[in-house]
Each structure stands twice: as C-alpha cells, then as structure tokens.
Motif scaffolding. Structure first.
Motif, PDB file in Angstrom:
ATOM      1  N   LYS A 135     -29.843  -6.764  12.742  1.00 32.19           N
ATOM      2  CA  LYS A 135     -30.627  -7.998  12.854  1.00 32.19           C
ATOM      3  C   LYS A 135     -30.876  -8.666  11.516  1.00 32.19           C
ATOM      4  CE  LYS A 135     -33.120  -7.298  17.139  1.00 32.19           C
ATOM      5  NZ  LYS A 135     -34.406  -7.079  17.781  1.00 32.19           N
ATOM      6  N   ASP A 136     -31.023  -7.882  10.441  1.00 36.51           N
ATOM      7  CA  ASP A 136     -31.321  -8.495   9.144  1.00 36.51           C
ATOM      8  C   ASP A 136     -30.074  -8.892   8.351  1.00 36.51           C
ATOM      9  OD1 ASP A 136     -31.932  -5.833   9.827  1.00 36.51           O
ATOM     10  OD2 ASP A 136     -32.686  -5.341   7.837  1.00 36.51           O
ATOM     11  N   ASP A 137     -28.871  -8.678   8.910  1.00 35.14           N
ATOM     12  CA  ASP A 137     -27.649  -9.114   8.228  1.00 35.14           C
ATOM     13  C   ASP A 137     -27.587 -10.643   8.235  1.00 35.14           C
ATOM     14  OD1 ASP A 137     -26.888  -6.534   7.779  1.00 35.14           O
ATOM     15  OD2 ASP A 137     -25.398  -6.440   9.381  1.00 35.14           O
ATOM     16  N   PRO A 138     -27.090 -11.249   7.122  1.00 37.41           N
ATOM     17  CA  PRO A 138     -27.050 -12.719   7.066  1.00 37.41           C
ATOM     18  C   PRO A 138     -26.135 -13.349   8.120  1.00 37.41           C
ATOM     19  CG  PRO A 138     -26.015 -11.734   5.109  1.00 37.41           C
ATOM     20  CD  PRO A 138     -26.621 -10.622   5.899  1.00 37.41           C
ATOM     21  N   ASP A 139     -25.072 -12.645   8.531  1.00 37.92           N
ATOM     22  CA  ASP A 139     -24.152 -13.229   9.522  1.00 37.92           C
ATOM     23  C   ASP A 139     -24.400 -12.696  10.931  1.00 37.92           C
ATOM     24  OD1 ASP A 139     -23.300 -10.742   8.734  1.00 37.92           O
ATOM     25  OD2 ASP A 139     -21.171 -11.227   8.718  1.00 37.92           O
ATOM     26  N   PHE A 140     -25.601 -12.170  11.183  1.00 42.26           N
ATOM     27  CA  PHE A 140     -25.949 -11.651  12.507  1.00 42.26           C
ATOM     28  C   PHE A 140     -26.119 -12.818  13.482  1.00 42.26           C
ATOM     29  CE2 PHE A 140     -29.173 -10.580  15.686  1.00 42.26           C
ATOM     30  CZ  PHE A 140     -28.613  -9.456  16.258  1.00 42.26           C
TER      31      PHE A 140
END
Length: 167
Positions: A135-140
């Motif tokens: 969820k905290d990934d920039p490309d999520f």
C-alpha cells in the motif's frame, strides 16, 4: 532496565581476508551509521552455508544487528566465501549461486526431497515478497481491472472439455 537498542541494517557484505561478514547499520537511538565486523570461524569448503547463516543470525552477540538481514542474503555471503575457499573467482561464485537459487519452471517439484522442496519454496516466497506491491509503494494501484481481448481465438485445454467420466 535500559532502553532497548534498535538497529536498521543498511548493507551487508563478505570479506575474504580475514573471513568475516560486514554489516553497515544505523543505530536508531543515536542516529549514527556504524560498521560491525563479524568474524567467520570454523568454516570450510565442506560447511553448510544455510546452517552457518542460521547460526550467525541466531548468535546472541549479533542477533539484534542482523534482524533486518534475510537468512538468504547471509547464505549467499557464505556461499561466496566457500567459492573463494574453493579457488573460484567472485564472478564464478556469483554465477553458481544464481544457478542454485533460481527456480526452473520446467522442473518437476514432485520429485524433490523435502529439503530441496523447502529451498525452492523459500526462493519463491522471497521473490514474491520482493515483487509484491504494498500500500505504501509509490506505484501502488488499488483494485486493478484488466480487459482481456475477446476477438482472439481462445485455446482450449484438455481438462476444459466436459466429460461424463467419474473421477
């Protein structure tokens, strides 16, 4: 009771002379980056790399520092050291490790013994975790929907065909 020390592993490597594992870590209490050298003793070309990695990770002196380092990474470092002891170049050792740590999609895993099967599962789990979007990934992206082309001829498979045979 003293405050518990917390460390974040930054980098981990191996030194051939003298044989040691080197950890660059951040001391979160003091906000300083430090280096820890863990000597490797009683390790030879006949040593089990996964056992050596497990022993180092569970060593009371190093346990807190190695919390953020995966057993697979430590195993790789031990494997590189063993390759060095066997007279292999670093490139040869890396290639050999890569071959051992890659899961062949054509391999019949039903024919493997429990130890080899556990090793393959561990490799697949680590690869899954590495590639997983969090969820905290920039490309999520939440709830991805994909349209599959309908104009192409669908391939049928042997098990797709309905039959009246009982199993």
């Amino acid at each position: 009771a003293g405050a518990t020390m917390t460390f974040s592993a930054q980098k981990c490597g191996v030194c051939f002379q003298p044989p040691s594992i080197i950890l660059i870590y951040k001391d979160n209490n003091q906000d300083k980056t430090r280096q820890r050298i863990m000597p490797i003793r009683n390790f030879s070309t006949f040593s089990d790399c996964s056992r050596a990695a497990e022993e180092l990770k569970n060593n009371p002196r190093h346990k807190a520092y190695l919390e953020g380092v995966s057993p697979r990474q430590l195993q790789k470092l031990y494997s590189l050291l063993r390759g060095h002891l066997e007279g292999q170049s670093l490139a040869e050792s890396l290639q050999k490790f890569q071959q051992e740590e890659t899961v062949d999609p054509e391999e019949d895993m039903n024919k493997l013994d429990d130890k080899e099967l556990a090793k393959r599962k561990s490799i697949m789990d680590e690869l899954f975790e590495k590639n997983r979007k969090k969820k905290d990934d920039p490309d999520f992206v939440y709830n991805v929907e994909v349209e599959f082309p309908q104009d192409e001829q669908l391939e049928s498979c042997g098990w797709d065909i309905e039959s009246d045979e009982e199993i």
